[in-house]
Design a protein around this motif. Sequence first.
Motif, short mmCIF file in Angstrom:
data_model
loop_
_atom_site.label_atom_id
_atom_site.label_comp_id
_atom_site.label_asym_id
_atom_site.label_seq_id
_atom_site.Cartn_x
_atom_site.Cartn_y
_atom_site.Cartn_z
N ASN A 191 74.06 5.64 -41.17
CA ASN A 191 74.64 6.91 -41.58
C ASN A 191 74.95 6.85 -43.08
N THR A 230 78.69 -10.68 -48.27
CA THR A 230 79.53 -11.76 -48.79
C THR A 230 79.02 -13.07 -48.23
N GLY A 251 80.39 -2.27 -44.56
CA GLY A 251 79.60 -3.37 -45.10
C GLY A 251 78.11 -3.13 -44.95
N THR A 252 77.35 -4.23 -44.92
CA THR A 252 75.89 -4.15 -44.98
C THR A 252 75.23 -3.83 -43.64
N ALA A 253 76.03 -3.78 -42.57
CA ALA A 253 75.54 -3.46 -41.21
C ALA A 253 74.22 -4.18 -40.89
N ASP A 274 73.08 -5.52 -38.37
CA ASP A 274 72.51 -5.22 -37.04
C ASP A 274 71.56 -4.03 -37.05
N ASN A 309 82.05 -8.52 -54.55
CA ASN A 309 82.86 -7.31 -54.64
C ASN A 309 84.12 -7.60 -55.43
N LEU A 315 77.64 -5.03 -50.36
CA LEU A 315 77.08 -6.33 -50.72
C LEU A 315 77.43 -7.35 -49.65
P1 NAD Z 1 79.89 -3.68 -41.36
O1 NAD Z 1 80.73 -2.57 -41.90
O2 NAD Z 1 78.67 -4.02 -42.11
O3 NAD Z 1 79.48 -3.32 -39.84
C1 NAD Z 1 80.42 -3.10 -38.80
C2 NAD Z 1 79.78 -2.21 -37.72
O4 NAD Z 1 79.71 -0.85 -38.21
C3 NAD Z 1 78.35 -2.60 -37.36
O5 NAD Z 1 78.13 -2.40 -35.98
C4 NAD Z 1 77.49 -1.65 -38.17
O6 NAD Z 1 76.23 -1.37 -37.59
C5 NAD Z 1 78.36 -0.40 -38.21
N1 NAD Z 1 78.13 0.36 -39.46
C6 NAD Z 1 78.60 0.05 -40.68
N2 NAD Z 1 78.17 0.95 -41.57
C7 NAD Z 1 77.44 1.85 -40.91
C8 NAD Z 1 76.71 3.02 -41.30
N3 NAD Z 1 76.67 3.47 -42.56
N4 NAD Z 1 76.04 3.71 -40.35
C9 NAD Z 1 76.06 3.30 -39.07
N5 NAD Z 1 76.73 2.21 -38.63
C10 NAD Z 1 77.40 1.49 -39.54
O7 NAD Z 1 80.84 -4.97 -41.24
P2 NAD Z 1 80.46 -6.50 -41.01
O8 NAD Z 1 79.34 -6.59 -40.01
O9 NAD Z 1 81.76 -7.14 -40.74
O10 NAD Z 1 79.97 -7.01 -42.43
C11 NAD Z 1 78.62 -7.26 -42.75
C12 NAD Z 1 78.54 -7.76 -44.20
O11 NAD Z 1 79.00 -6.76 -45.11
C13 NAD Z 1 79.38 -9.01 -44.49
O12 NAD Z 1 78.64 -9.87 -45.34
C14 NAD Z 1 80.59 -8.45 -45.24
O13 NAD Z 1 81.17 -9.39 -46.09
C15 NAD Z 1 79.95 -7.32 -46.02
N6 NAD Z 1 80.89 -6.26 -46.43
C16 NAD Z 1 80.70 -5.73 -47.68
C17 NAD Z 1 81.51 -4.69 -48.10
C18 NAD Z 1 81.28 -4.11 -49.47
O14 NAD Z 1 80.29 -4.42 -50.10
N7 NAD Z 1 82.15 -3.27 -49.97
C19 NAD Z 1 82.49 -4.17 -47.26
C20 NAD Z 1 82.64 -4.72 -45.98
C21 NAD Z 1 81.82 -5.77 -45.58
#
Ligand code: NAD
Length: 362
Positions: A303, A96, A291-293, A295, A106, A94
């Motif tokens: 993945n 944030t 998180g929500t990735a 990018d 969360n 989700l």
């Molecule tokens: P992120 O984990 O979303 O991404 C960090 C990096 O890892 C990015 O480059 C992303 O492309 C890559 N990545 C993450 N998951 C991937 C996957 N399944 N496959 C391939 N690449 C992946 O962290 P962030 O950018 O710091 O956070 C983005 C949003 O997500 C924020 O709003 C944050 O608050 C939220 N968030 C939510 C949770 C949750 O719901 N449990 C956990 C962490 C972050």
Amino acid sequence: SPGTSGPTGGQKGGAGGKGGKAAGGPRVITLMPGDGIGPEISMAVIKILEAAKAPLIFEPVDVTPVINSKGMNSVPEQVIESMNRTKVGLKGPLMTPVGTGFRSLNLTLRQLFNLYANIRPCRSLPGVETVYGDVDIVTIRENTEGEYSGIEHTLVNGVVQSIKLITRNASLRVAEYTFQYALAMKRKKVTAVAESNVMRMSDGLFLRCVREMAAKYKSKMDQAGIKYEESTMTTVCLNIVQDPKRYDMLVLPNLYGDIISDTCAGLIGGLGLTPSGNVGTNGAIFESVHGTAPDIAGKDLANPTALLLSSVMMLHYIGLHEHADKIEKAVLKTIRDDNIRTMDLGGKAKCSEYTDALIKNL
Ligand code: NAD
């Protein structure tokens, strides 16, 4: 009882028998697809679970925040109603919202359902090259308080205060869960981590509670050959990147646990592989650590493995061990033997291509 571990550290057993199940029929699961890559990876996971013939019915709910009577954002009533009934949820990440007046959803979910323990098994997947090879660390983090209790305010202009809340009750219950897990999963060692020399009162209380529980479980732990030790956060940070094999299970307050479990994720090849379970007195929610990735959202590049392995933890939790094992084997075969990987693991496969390849390996 937390049960025994599958090859990627999935959790077997647990209190998953309660709620959400028609007599003899499929188990109903609350599905929160989430934001960003959440819907794509949730769809991939459901496709795989269906192909594996897991007897599940998913009840999708929208977690878009609503403003409650106190003017705070909260989770919609439909989510609460569904979780109260099914007791088990599978959740995508989700977003944030940033800024004042918003609470992390969360966090709200964890507090609403009293999901007091966050379990994150980090085990190297054979075939995914990493610096250290076979890392196998389970972090158990207190999940409802600490610096993440969400109590923050402005004292005077330019001065804010965030409360780090530590309670005896929450510390004891996460400690007890940890020792039960260590025994059931036949782990080797539990390390309690806190900065009690500096944060004498708060971390001091946390550490004393874990020590108290260690004393309660001492004879069982001795019999099982499981060691208990204590360390500081700073020492663990240094050691875990130099020699992660010296740790087996870590129990930590909320914020430290969040940081160390992400570090562990990095040691095994990244966030795309790391599952988690939030287990509590009123149910359990399984979700990926990432998180929500934003990018890569909507590009079919994500993945889905972390959410898939979270669903494997969920299958163990509700007693569907055979389905869990089948899916876990298919993950290993796809990544290790067939070398079909998504971009985050150095591969070229799209999320949908990886999903289809995995289904062929079931
Ligand atoms: P992120 O984990 O979303 O991404 C960090 C990096 O890892 C990015 O480059 C992303 O492309 C890559 N990545 C993450 N998951 C991937 C996957 N399944 N496959 C391939 N690449 C992946 O962290 P962030 O950018 O710091 O956070 C983005 C949003 O997500 C924020 O709003 C944050 O608050 C939220 N968030 C939510 C949770 C949750 O719901 N449990 C956990 C962490 C972050």
